[in-house]
Write an enzyme that holds these catalytic residues in place. Structure first.
Site, PDB file in Angstrom:
ATOM      1  N   HIS A  38      20.900 -46.890  20.895  1.00  0.00           N
ATOM      2  CA  HIS A  38      21.519 -48.040  20.223  1.00  0.00           C
ATOM      3  C   HIS A  38      22.105 -47.560  18.892  1.00  0.00           C
ATOM      4  O   HIS A  38      21.514 -47.735  17.830  1.00  0.00           O
ATOM      5  CB  HIS A  38      20.488 -49.150  20.052  1.00  0.00           C
ATOM      6  CG  HIS A  38      20.001 -49.677  21.365  1.00  0.00           C
ATOM      7  ND1 HIS A  38      20.749 -50.540  22.141  1.00  0.00           N
ATOM      8  CD2 HIS A  38      18.875 -49.425  22.080  1.00  0.00           C
ATOM      9  CE1 HIS A  38      20.084 -50.819  23.262  1.00  0.00           C
ATOM     10  NE2 HIS A  38      18.952 -50.138  23.254  1.00  0.00           N
ATOM     11  N   GLY A  40      18.236 -55.086  18.985  1.00  0.00           N
ATOM     12  CA  GLY A  40      17.090 -55.944  18.695  1.00  0.00           C
ATOM     13  C   GLY A  40      17.491 -57.308  18.173  1.00  0.00           C
ATOM     14  O   GLY A  40      18.572 -57.813  18.465  1.00  0.00           O
ATOM     15  N   ASP A  97      16.102 -44.569  24.096  1.00  0.00           N
ATOM     16  CA  ASP A  97      16.257 -45.987  23.713  1.00  0.00           C
ATOM     17  C   ASP A  97      16.234 -46.127  22.195  1.00  0.00           C
ATOM     18  O   ASP A  97      15.839 -47.165  21.648  1.00  0.00           O
ATOM     19  CB  ASP A  97      15.155 -46.848  24.359  1.00  0.00           C
ATOM     20  CG  ASP A  97      15.492 -48.336  24.385  1.00  0.00           C
ATOM     21  OD1 ASP A  97      16.633 -48.695  24.037  1.00  0.00           O
ATOM     22  OD2 ASP A  97      14.599 -49.131  24.740  1.00  0.00           O
ATOM     23  N   HIS A 152      20.854 -43.103  26.361  1.00  0.00           N
ATOM     24  CA  HIS A 152      20.584 -44.525  26.080  1.00  0.00           C
ATOM     25  C   HIS A 152      20.150 -44.653  24.620  1.00  0.00           C
ATOM     26  O   HIS A 152      18.967 -44.541  24.293  1.00  0.00           O
ATOM     27  CB  HIS A 152      19.485 -45.046  27.023  1.00  0.00           C
ATOM     28  CG  HIS A 152      19.224 -46.517  26.895  1.00  0.00           C
ATOM     29  ND1 HIS A 152      19.352 -47.392  27.958  1.00  0.00           N
ATOM     30  CD2 HIS A 152      18.858 -47.276  25.842  1.00  0.00           C
ATOM     31  CE1 HIS A 152      19.062 -48.614  27.557  1.00  0.00           C
ATOM     32  NE2 HIS A 152      18.758 -48.574  26.269  1.00  0.00           N
TER      33      HIS A 152
HETATM   34 ZN    ZN Z   1      16.813 -51.740  27.310  1.00  0.00          ZN
END
Ligand code: ZN
Length: 397
Positions: A69, A74, A291, A67
């Site tokens: 990004h 954001g 994350d 996971h």
């Molecule tokens: Zn999330």
């Protein structure tokens, strides 16, 4: 820049955790794979072999971060709070050799095609990459027009996510919408030979995992299709995660979530893992992910933004060290970021393990569990703590 190291490498005298403890072994890396694991690999006069003595170190599978990004995420504080893209060197420093990229809350100014291109770049730069199709909202964005088609037609797509539930930032999807999405992901996975998981961002809302239990109870979709994350947001959510894990589901703990003065409800990843195991969740059903490069906003009771920071990919390795320091055997702690995500994402037998025939994705940890070497598909990307590869335009640290 592409790293061209030795084609054949022997890692000798390390303590090999596959993640099972195999004891002191030599590993032969050839053609990007592990060609042999044995007591002693003898030198061969005819072939140039780079031999690296790692006595006193642990030789473990490369970490899987499911996971991340990759192109940033954001934006909860407006356009200036959009988070930046991740670079190869940051992943290598964190020991991550397999990554799954996703969009997040912003499915408008972030695009799956950009995420796909970024994943392809990282693969060319040396590591292994996948992506989830979709974003927070339902109906969710796709590349080809459907989740099912993305899974079948696009090599890098291995699931759908992160779809937001129980969160004020979600699109408030109905149960029926989520059932259909899970079915799309499952069918796409079946027809493409991939995991086809529905990866779920779970927020602070009081409905928590209720929708997932309903889907499992009311449909034919197996619990293994649903992979909820951020379950260490608060104790009530983690308790539902424990119920989900004990029922056979995979539960994901976010390593960048840490209790802070303005968000004391959060449970650190290490504490959450120990809590779940003590409550009877099989360790095989727990994963950790970072994350990374997601935003970590804190909202007050009225839904106003109070603070915002960016999640770090180094939190994955940090959590590994802490879980082990707090009493979990290292071979078990490693499962959380190697064997278990590899199983959930159907990347076995090539990923998440050290075995003859698996990809030569390897991290060498010293006795303090600091990262000394990283190999991805047989290439040495970090040597004695120093990076040997970076993304194009990535600054030297
Ligand atoms: Zn999330």
């Amino acid at each position: 820049m592409r790293n061209v190291g030795s084609f054949i490498t022997v890692l000798s005298n390390g303590n090999v955790l596959s993640p099972q403890n195999l004891g002191q072994r030599d590993l032969l890396l050839a053609g990007g794979m592990i060609a042999d694991i044995t007591d002693r690999i003898s030198p061969c006069a005819q072939i140039h072999v780079e031999r690296i003595d790692v006595e006193g170190c642990y030789v473990v599978p490369g970490f899987i971060d499911a996971h991340v990004h990759l192109i940033g995420a954001g934006g909860e504080g407006g356009v200036t709070s959009r988070t930046p893209e991740l670079m190869l060197g940051q992943l290598i420093r964190a020991g991550v050799t397999t990554v799954v990229g996703c969009l997040g809350v912003d499915g408008t100014s972030r695009h799956l095609t950009a995420l796909l291109a970024k994943a392809r770049a990282l693969e060319e730069e040396g590591i292994t990459s996948h992506i989830y199709t979709g974003a927070y909202q339902v109906p969710t964005p796709t590349i080809t027009g459907s989740v099912r088609n993305d899974l079948i037609l696009i090599d890098k797509v291995i699931g759908c996510g992160e779809i937001a539930i129980s969160d004020h930032r979600s699109s408030q999807p109905t149960k029926e919408e989520m059932q259909k999405l899970a079915a799309e992901a499952r069918l796409g996975g079946i027809l493409s030979g991939k995991a086809g998981v529905l990866h779920l961002h779970v927020g602070n809302g009081e409905r928590r995992l209720a929708m997932l239990f309903d889907i499992v109870r009311e449909t034919e979709i197996p619990i293994s299709q649903l992979t909820p994350t951020h379950l260490n947001r608060n104790t009530a959510l983690l308790d539902e995660g424990i119920r989900f894990g004990r029922a056979g589901g995979m539960i994901d703990i976010t390593t960048s979530l840490e209790p802070t003065p303005d968000n004391e409800r959060v449970i650190s990843a290490s504490e959450a893992v120990h809590y779940c195991i003590a409550a009877g969740v099989p360790i095989e059903n727990i994963t950790m992910s970072s994350d990374a490069n997601g935003s970590m906003p804190v909202f007050d009771e009225a839904g106003r933004l109070r603070s915002l920071r960016v999640a770090g990919i180094d939190s994955l390795h940090g959590a590994l060290k802490r879980v082990a320091a707090e009493g979990l055997p290292l071979s078990d702690a490693l499962k959380l970021i190697t064997w278990n995500p590899s199983k959930a994402l159907r990347l076995q037998p090539r990923k998440g393990t050290l075995a003859v025939g698996s990809d030569a994705d390897i991290v060498v940890l010293d006795d303090r569990l600091d990262i000394q070497y990283v190999f991805a598909k047989g290439q040495c990307l970090m040597e004695r703590g120093r990076l040997r590869a970076r993304s194009a335009f990535e600054h030297e640290a």
